[in-house]
Design a protein around this motif. Structure first.
Motif, PDB file in Angstrom:
ATOM      1  N   MET A   1       0.843  -1.199   0.000  1.00 47.61           N
ATOM      2  CA  MET A   1       0.000   0.000   0.000  1.00 47.61           C
ATOM      3  C   MET A   1       0.883   1.257   0.000  1.00 47.61           C
ATOM      4  N   THR A   2       0.518   2.182  -0.840  1.00 43.47           N
ATOM      5  CA  THR A   2       1.300   3.410  -0.995  1.00 43.47           C
ATOM      6  C   THR A   2       0.602   4.552  -0.258  1.00 43.47           C
ATOM      7  N   ALA A   3       1.381   5.390   0.383  1.00 40.80           N
ATOM      8  CA  ALA A   3       0.823   6.609   0.964  1.00 40.80           C
ATOM      9  C   ALA A   3       1.037   7.743  -0.031  1.00 40.80           C
ATOM     10  N   PHE A   4      -0.019   8.465  -0.321  1.00 43.67           N
ATOM     11  CA  PHE A   4       0.104   9.527  -1.319  1.00 43.67           C
ATOM     12  C   PHE A   4      -0.719  10.742  -0.914  1.00 43.67           C
ATOM     13  N   ALA A   5      -0.447  11.857  -1.611  1.00 44.69           N
ATOM     14  CA  ALA A   5      -1.212  13.084  -1.390  1.00 44.69           C
ATOM     15  C   ALA A   5      -1.612  13.649  -2.740  1.00 44.69           C
ATOM     16  N   VAL A   6      -2.635  14.458  -2.723  1.00 45.00           N
ATOM     17  CA  VAL A   6      -3.054  15.133  -3.952  1.00 45.00           C
ATOM     18  C   VAL A   6      -2.628  16.594  -3.868  1.00 45.00           C
ATOM     19  N   GLY A   7      -1.916  17.037  -4.904  1.00 42.56           N
ATOM     20  CA  GLY A   7      -1.513  18.438  -4.987  1.00 42.56           C
ATOM     21  C   GLY A   7      -2.283  19.125  -6.100  1.00 42.56           C
ATOM     22  N   VAL A   8      -2.676  20.361  -5.833  1.00 43.31           N
ATOM     23  CA  VAL A   8      -3.453  21.109  -6.822  1.00 43.31           C
ATOM     24  C   VAL A   8      -2.768  22.449  -7.071  1.00 43.31           C
ATOM     25  N   ASP A   9      -2.578  22.781  -8.326  1.00 38.94           N
ATOM     26  CA  ASP A   9      -2.004  24.076  -8.690  1.00 38.94           C
ATOM     27  C   ASP A   9      -3.068  24.874  -9.434  1.00 38.94           C
ATOM     28  N   LEU A  10      -3.635  25.820  -8.711  1.00 39.53           N
ATOM     29  CA  LEU A  10      -4.689  26.652  -9.295  1.00 39.53           C
ATOM     30  C   LEU A  10      -4.036  27.899  -9.872  1.00 39.53           C
ATOM     31  N   GLY A  11      -3.816  27.879 -11.177  1.00 39.93           N
ATOM     32  CA  GLY A  11      -3.128  28.999 -11.821  1.00 39.93           C
ATOM     33  C   GLY A  11      -4.117  30.062 -12.255  1.00 39.93           C
ATOM     34  N   GLY A  12      -3.601  31.081 -12.899  1.00 42.45           N
ATOM     35  CA  GLY A  12      -4.475  32.135 -13.391  1.00 42.45           C
ATOM     36  C   GLY A  12      -5.233  31.712 -14.642  1.00 42.45           C
ATOM     37  N   GLY A  65      -3.737  13.464   2.341  1.00 42.22           N
ATOM     38  CA  GLY A  65      -4.393  14.765   2.390  1.00 42.22           C
ATOM     39  C   GLY A  65      -4.298  15.491   1.063  1.00 42.22           C
ATOM     40  N   ILE A  66      -4.798  16.705   1.071  1.00 37.00           N
ATOM     41  CA  ILE A  66      -4.864  17.497  -0.154  1.00 37.00           C
ATOM     42  C   ILE A  66      -4.224  18.860   0.096  1.00 37.00           C
ATOM     43  N   GLY A  67      -3.327  19.244  -0.786  1.00 36.39           N
ATOM     44  CA  GLY A  67      -2.714  20.569  -0.698  1.00 36.39           C
ATOM     45  C   GLY A  67      -3.092  21.367  -1.938  1.00 36.39           C
ATOM     46  N   ILE A  68      -3.450  22.623  -1.737  1.00 36.05           N
ATOM     47  CA  ILE A  68      -3.863  23.447  -2.872  1.00 36.05           C
ATOM     48  C   ILE A  68      -3.045  24.728  -2.908  1.00 36.05           C
ATOM     49  N   GLY A  69      -2.391  24.967  -4.035  1.00 33.53           N
ATOM     50  CA  GLY A  69      -1.610  26.182  -4.201  1.00 33.53           C
ATOM     51  C   GLY A  69      -2.420  27.224  -4.954  1.00 33.53           C
ATOM     52  N   VAL A  70      -2.523  28.398  -4.371  1.00 31.74           N
ATOM     53  CA  VAL A  70      -3.274  29.470  -5.020  1.00 31.74           C
ATOM     54  C   VAL A  70      -2.409  30.727  -5.135  1.00 31.74           C
ATOM     55  N   PRO A  71      -2.557  31.447  -6.240  1.00 28.91           N
ATOM     56  CA  PRO A  71      -1.807  32.695  -6.358  1.00 28.91           C
ATOM     57  C   PRO A  71      -2.465  33.759  -5.494  1.00 28.91           C
ATOM     58  N   LYS A 101     -15.888  21.386   2.615  1.00 26.75           N
ATOM     59  CA  LYS A 101     -17.311  21.076   2.690  1.00 26.75           C
ATOM     60  C   LYS A 101     -17.702  20.117   1.563  1.00 26.75           C
ATOM     61  N   ARG A 102     -17.202  20.403   0.364  1.00 28.81           N
ATOM     62  CA  ARG A 102     -17.561  19.570  -0.792  1.00 28.81           C
ATOM     63  C   ARG A 102     -16.915  18.190  -0.731  1.00 28.81           C
ATOM     64  N   LEU A 103     -15.678  18.120  -0.234  1.00 29.64           N
ATOM     65  CA  LEU A 103     -14.946  16.843  -0.260  1.00 29.64           C
ATOM     66  C   LEU A 103     -15.104  16.049   1.030  1.00 29.64           C
ATOM     67  N   GLY A 104     -15.497  16.713   2.090  1.00 29.80           N
ATOM     68  CA  GLY A 104     -15.605  16.042   3.381  1.00 29.80           C
ATOM     69  C   GLY A 104     -14.255  15.618   3.930  1.00 29.80           C
ATOM     70  N   THR A 105     -13.194  16.289   3.503  1.00 28.69           N
ATOM     71  CA  THR A 105     -11.866  15.958   4.008  1.00 28.69           C
ATOM     72  C   THR A 105     -11.061  17.231   4.197  1.00 28.69           C
ATOM     73  N   ARG A 106      -9.979  17.125   4.960  1.00 26.09           N
ATOM     74  CA  ARG A 106      -9.198  18.317   5.264  1.00 26.09           C
ATOM     75  C   ARG A 106      -8.292  18.735   4.116  1.00 26.09           C
ATOM     76  N   VAL A 107      -8.123  20.026   4.016  1.00 22.10           N
ATOM     77  CA  VAL A 107      -7.380  20.607   2.912  1.00 22.10           C
ATOM     78  C   VAL A 107      -6.371  21.604   3.474  1.00 22.10           C
ATOM     79  N   ILE A 108      -5.171  21.635   2.889  1.00 24.25           N
ATOM     80  CA  ILE A 108      -4.180  22.648   3.283  1.00 24.25           C
ATOM     81  C   ILE A 108      -3.995  23.616   2.122  1.00 24.25           C
ATOM     82  N   LEU A 109      -4.158  24.872   2.418  1.00 20.64           N
ATOM     83  CA  LEU A 109      -4.020  25.912   1.412  1.00 20.64           C
ATOM     84  C   LEU A 109      -2.614  26.501   1.496  1.00 20.64           C
TER      85      LEU A 109
END
Ligand SMILES: [Zn+2]
Length: 341
Positions: A1-12, A65-71, A101-109
């Motif tokens: 089993m692999t431990a992984f995270a989801v990263g999101v890059d919200l660009g312009g 977990g989930i990390g989201i990068g925002v400008p 709220k939408r995902l029901g899980t914790r998010v790091i901004l």
């Protein structure tokens, strides 16, 4: 089993999402055609759908977990995006809570430039260093500071706005309200502005020609002309190097870190600006002079390294995926919120 995270890059302009395992291996990357211009609700819906898709696909593995990068400027305690020039309509929007709220899980901004610094520290140019600074030269100039493998946030999460360090107190007005910030000399936008100024001043006939030939006249074309030997184009990139050199010299004097990384699209013009930058750093920072790589100290002694980023456009994506893997990262932010409640 692999431990992984989801990263999101919200660009312009678009949205990129990746699943990355805890050893830094990219499991999958999605680039959605999400149009940021369609507004925040549309973007948030698309983002949560794509995150769900990835977590379903790897459901046999452990999602850390989930990390989201925002400008823009983020308030870490509240998870609000306070201000973002690239995301109109997101002003004072509770991004983190809406996504949770939408995902029901914790998010790091995280701020996108901070995330890029963390990505380069984890897997890129600074992977052998716990402490580093990064400047990202894009449409604007972003900055990130990593100490002991963690992003340095300041008390609200707004630290490391390195693009707004003053290099010329009477220089061009900056979007931040100040004047002569390094962003006004070392961003892609600034390169184009300086080219247009040179053209308007009659000092750059070749650049004028290139501009009339290319509807998409930009910093890359100015760089190509500098490489081909055009004097006016070379002077523009020398100005880029001069401004960066002042800032890096300040950073070296302040932090005495072993590693300073320059990334972002404009960094691909490295050979056009780096000589002027390094010369400026050497002239202005006595800490650098005492730790310079080609100095006279013994080979074993510690040196200050100023170098190009390695992960190009993916640094921020890896950095956001890294966030949930760091111990106490979530607790730290929530704790700050609770303590201040
Ligand atoms: Zn500024």
């Amino acid at each position: 089993m692999t431990a992984f995270a989801v990263g999101v890059d919200l660009g312009g302009t678009n949205l990129r999402i990746a699943a990355v395992d805890d050893s830094g291996r990219l499991m999958e990357k999605l680039t959605t055609g999400t149009q940021v211009a369609k507004g925040r609700d549309h973007v948030i819906d698309e983002m949560t759908a794509a995150i769900r898709e990835l977590s379903t696909k790897f459901k046999q593995d452990t999602l850390l977990g989930i990390g989201i990068g925002v400008p823009g400027i983020i308030d870490m305690e509240t998870g609000m995006l306070r201000e973002s020039p690239n995301l109109p309509g997101w002003h004072d929007y509770p991004v983190r809570d809406e996504i949770e709220k939408r995902l029901g899980t914790r998010v790091i901004l995280e701020n996108d430039a901070n995330a890029a610094a963390l990505g380069e520290q984890w897997l890129g140019a600074a992977r052998d260093y716990e402490n580093m600074c990064m400047l990202t030269l894009g449409t604007g100039v972003g900055g990130g500071i990593v100490m002991h493998g963690r992003v340095w946030h300041g008390f609200k999460g707004m630290a490391a706005e390195l693009g707004h360090i003053t290099v010329d107190p009477n220089g061009p007005a900056c979007g931040c309200g100040s004047r002569g910030c390094v962003e006004q000399f070392a961003s892609a936008t600034a390169v184009v502005r300086m080219a247009k100024e040179a053209i308007a001043g009659g000092r750059a006939p070749e650049l004028a020609h290139a501009q009339s030939e290319n509807p998409e006249f930009g910093s890359k074309i100015v760089y190509q002309m500098a490489v081909q030997g055009d004097r006016a184009a070379q002077e523009i990139y020398q100005k880029v190097g001069w401004a960066l050199g002042i800032v890096v010299a300040d950073l070296v004097n302040v932090f005495n870190m072993p590693m300073y990384v320059i990334g972002g699209g404009v960094a691909s013009a490295w050979d056009a600006f780096a000589p002027a930058m390094l010369k400026e750093v050497a002239a202005r920072s006595f800490v650098y002079a005492a730790t310079t790589p080609d100095g006279h100290q013994p080979p074993s002694s510690k040196k200050t390294i100023i170098t190009r980023a390695l992960l190009s456009g993916d640094a921020g994506l890896y950095g956001t995926a890294r966030l949930p893997m760091l111990p106490n990262e979530q607790k730290e932010h929530r704790g700050a919120r609770l303590r201040n409640a």
